[in-house]
Enzyme design. Structure first.
Site, short mmCIF file in Angstrom:
data_model
loop_
_atom_site.label_atom_id
_atom_site.label_comp_id
_atom_site.label_asym_id
_atom_site.label_seq_id
_atom_site.Cartn_x
_atom_site.Cartn_y
_atom_site.Cartn_z
N ASP A 1 -14.45 2.50 7.24
CA ASP A 1 -13.44 3.42 6.69
C ASP A 1 -14.05 4.30 5.60
O ASP A 1 -13.73 5.47 5.50
CB ASP A 1 -12.23 2.65 6.15
N HIS A 11 0.86 -1.19 0.00
CA HIS A 11 0.00 0.00 0.00
C HIS A 11 0.89 1.23 0.00
O HIS A 11 1.84 1.32 0.76
CB HIS A 11 -0.89 0.00 1.25
N ARG A 18 -13.95 12.62 7.38
CA ARG A 18 -12.67 13.29 7.70
C ARG A 18 -12.31 14.30 6.60
O ARG A 18 -11.82 15.39 6.88
CB ARG A 18 -11.55 12.25 7.83
N LYS A 56 -8.04 -1.62 6.27
CA LYS A 56 -8.32 -2.10 4.90
C LYS A 56 -7.38 -3.23 4.52
O LYS A 56 -7.76 -4.23 3.94
CB LYS A 56 -8.12 -0.97 3.88
N SER A 84 -7.07 3.76 9.27
CA SER A 84 -7.73 3.73 7.97
C SER A 84 -6.98 2.80 7.01
O SER A 84 -7.58 1.92 6.37
CB SER A 84 -7.77 5.17 7.40
N1 URA Z 1 -4.95 6.79 2.82
C1 URA Z 1 -5.93 6.11 3.43
O1 URA Z 1 -6.39 5.08 2.95
N2 URA Z 1 -6.41 6.60 4.60
C2 URA Z 1 -5.95 7.74 5.17
O2 URA Z 1 -6.41 8.11 6.23
C3 URA Z 1 -4.93 8.42 4.51
C4 URA Z 1 -4.44 7.93 3.32
#
Ligand code: URA
Length: 436
Positions: A161, A82, A168, A187, A183
């Site tokens: 999320d 990621h 947010r 995932k 977050s």
């Molecule tokens: N990427 C994400 O998936 N979540 C965040 O809070 C910031 C960047």
């Protein structure tokens, strides 16, 4: 339990318990806790921060808010990576084929982008016919057969999320370390891979502007992933200038293909070799980083990584001929040189500004509803440390029309700081953070 009491507790500097966090995430995901109360909580978290235990509890509650992907139908170890996001970031397009060519499977979920360019899925849609909308069965089959697949994340994975991130975004509460960690990691943990490598960027085009902030984010993500039983590492790299040279969807796909052909040996390849080595060693495919790097480089030299990309494109419905003949990818009608109006060394670049030039050209989404033009963007000819003469090209702008090309060139010139002194070069890979 009352949400109003939890908000007041956090506001006054208290620490939320695992049970309180689970109650809050469960209630918010089900719609029982309204946005106005969650907004107040997010703002209290923004000012008070979250400690490690709160971050772990939040990650686990968010992860459990939806389906957990069971990857046991795929043979062998499965890796995922990621990126915290940056400008010109086409890492997955190069990394996944290299790693898969060396026998470690990549089962990757990706998103579309909101910002200067599209996300990995948008970029891949430059291949005519390509789709990331894979059923679970097809995803498993492709990973087993090809060695990697990239699927769009479905709505039933981590719904907490999706709601929280959207809130947010509009309440000025994105930049809280504990919220970013939970977050991203909720995932990734829900997506089920055994190995998770985090590609953390730092600098003017990254989410974390300073190395200290990037390090703290990386450390916490690695700790959370490790505590959840996954082999987790983070590579921190420089994003003070765009990664590689191309910014824009199809242009980035071309650069990724050229890299897999062995025609580029810059920072993009270096990042893929570094992340790929972490994955190969964690996956037991190499005994150490030196062996892993040599094997990954071999997959470029012998063409096997490029072949993997072609197999992957075909398996997801795309025209694999475009891997070998990039003129089949979308091409913008106008190509225009952004000429330097002064002479000297490129001392600094505003990476985020370069990304915004691509957005201006139509290569990114300003809102969720925007339609991306896959063909537009820019290819940098000068980067930090290069000498440029007056009248020389800084970049080639790829645009839909002449007017937007000229405007983009004006915007791009402002992203360059050019002066008499050659700047000191900084290491590109800043640090690798592993489990302690
Ligand atoms: N990427 C994400 O998936 N979540 C965040 O809070 C910031 C960047």
């Amino acid at each position: 339990m009352l949400m109003s009491e939890l908000i007041a507790k956090k506001r006054d500097g208290g620490t939320l318990s695992d049970g309180e966090i689970a109650f809050m995430i469960d209630g918010y995901t089900k719609g029982e806790i309204p946005d106005y109360q969650m907004s107040a909580m997010l703002m209290a978290m923004y000012f008070r921060g979250l400690d490690h235990d709160e971050t772990v509890a939040l990650t686990m509650s968010m992860m459990n808010s939806g389906d957990l992907v069971d990857l046991s139908g795929i043979n062998g170890v499965k890796a995922d990576k990621h990126s915290t996001g940056g400008v010109g970031d086409k890492t997955s397009l190069v990394l996944c084929p290299m790693v898969a060519a060396q026998g470690v499977k990549m089962a990757k979920m990706s998103g579309r982008g909101l910002g200067h360019t599209g996300g990995t899925i948008d970029k891949l849609e430059s291949f005519p016919g390509f789709s990331c909308a894979l059923s679970k069965e097809r995803f498993f089959e492709n990973v087993n057969r090809v060695g990697f697949a990239i699927a769009s994340q479905t709505a039933d994975i981590d719904p907490a999320d999706k709601k929280l991130y959207a809130l947010r975004d509009v309440t000025g509460t994105v930049a809280v370390r504990g919220l970013i960690v939970s977050s991203i990691m909720s995932k990734k943990l829900a997506a089920g891979a055994d190995i998770i490598v985090l590609d953390v960027k730092t600098g003017s085009g990254g989410f974390m502007k300073t190395l200290d902030d990037a390090r703290a984010l990386a450390r916490e993500m690695v700790d959370v992933g490790t505590a959840a039983g996954r082999r987790t590492a983070a590579v921190i790299s420089d994003m003070d200038e765009p990664l590689g040279h191309a910014v824009g969807n199809a242009l980035e796909v071309r650069e990724a293909i050229d890299t897999l052909r062995g025609e580029h040996a810059g920072n993009l390849l270096e990042l893929c070799l570094t992340i790929g080595s972490e994955i190969l060693v964690a996956g037991g495919a190499a005994k150490d980083a030196d062996e892993a790097r040599a094997r990954l480089q071999r997959s470029i030299d012998d063409g096997s990584a490029l072949e993997k990309l072609a197999e992957f494109v075909e398996a997801q419905g795309g025209d694999k001929r475009a891997v070998y003949d990039t003129s089949l990818l979308p091409e913008a009608p106008v190509q225009y040189e952004a000429i330097s109006e002064c002479e000297g060394y490129v001392q600094r670049m505003d990476a985020e500004g370069v990304g915004l030039v691509s957005l201006h050209l139509g290569g990114g989404r300003a809102t969720k509803e925007s339609v991306i033009d896959l063909s537009v963007g820019l290819v940098l000819k000068k980067k930090t440390g290069d000498f440029v003469k007056t009248g020389e090209s800084l970049a080639t702008i790829h645009a839909a029309d002449m007017e937007s090309a000229r405007q983009a060139a004006d915007l791009l010139r402002k992203c360059y700081v050019i002066g008499a002194d050659k700047p000191e070069s900084n290491p590109f890979i800043k640090e690798i953070i592993r489990a302690e």
